[in-house]
Design a protein around this motif. Structure first.
Motif: not given
Length: 190
Positions: A38, A42, A46, A49, A104, A165
């Motif tokens: 991460c 990032p 992200g 995720i 996100m 992130t």
């Protein structure tokens, strides 16, 4: 499960204790790897995720809707609330799967709300306990929470995505470090 009590710790069998130590080590290593990824990548992490959280939200929504059929005789209010929450979980999950960046950013808004709520709560607790020890720290941490939320909300979409992130990655690293320190503090044998 984190076992802190010496009494509970001494009741574990050697096999269960070793299994616990092994599981803690595996979890810490996975968190360490994911946290480093991460921090290094990032934007890509992200997106991953977002997909993972979207998938988990969809699973929660399907489980909630499926439980409506199993527990349909428990009451109309409970059934209605379960259907509503199941649909909300599904909508949130699908939005994260369809548009990971937008999803996100929605999660970031939720996190910022939690920072604002936490900051106000800590300041209020610090003021109400102003004569107790640690009241100043409560107020300071509450102010820091509000500043973090303000900085987060004032960022652009791309910056918000990357900051979120990075924040998740740092949280994974600190959690991995905590698990490894806890594992190290535990004796090798009972």
């Amino acid at each position: 499960m984190i076992i802190i009590s010496n009494e509970k710790l001494s009741q574990l069998s050697t096999k269960a204790f070793q299994h616990y130590r092994r599981s803690a080590t595996i979890m810490a290593v996975l968190l360490l790897i994911c946290g480093l990824c991460c921090l290094v990548y990032p934007f890509v992490m992200g997106v991953y995720i977002s997909y993972l959280v979207g998938f988990l939200f969809c699973l929660c929504g399907l489980y909630a809707l499926g439980s409506c059929f199993i527990f349909r005789h428990r009451g109309k209010k409970a059934l209605l609330l379960t259907v509503i929450f199941g649909l909300v979980w599904l909508i949130m999950g699908c939005s994260l799967l369809i548009n990971p960046v937008g999803g996100m950013i929605s999660l970031t808004t939720l996190i910022c709300f939690l920072f604002i709520f936490g900051g106000i709560s800590r300041i209020a607790a610090g003021i109400s306990l102003r004569k107790g020890s640690g009241a100043g720290w409560q107020i300071l941490i509450g102010l820091l929470d509000l500043i973090i939320a303000a900085l987060w909300l004032s960022s652009s979409e791309t910056q918000t995505f990357i900051i979120t992130t990075l924040f998740i990655g740092l949280e994974m690293l600190f959690t991995a470090w905590g698990i490894l320190m806890m594992r190290r503090a535990l004796p090798a044998r009972i």
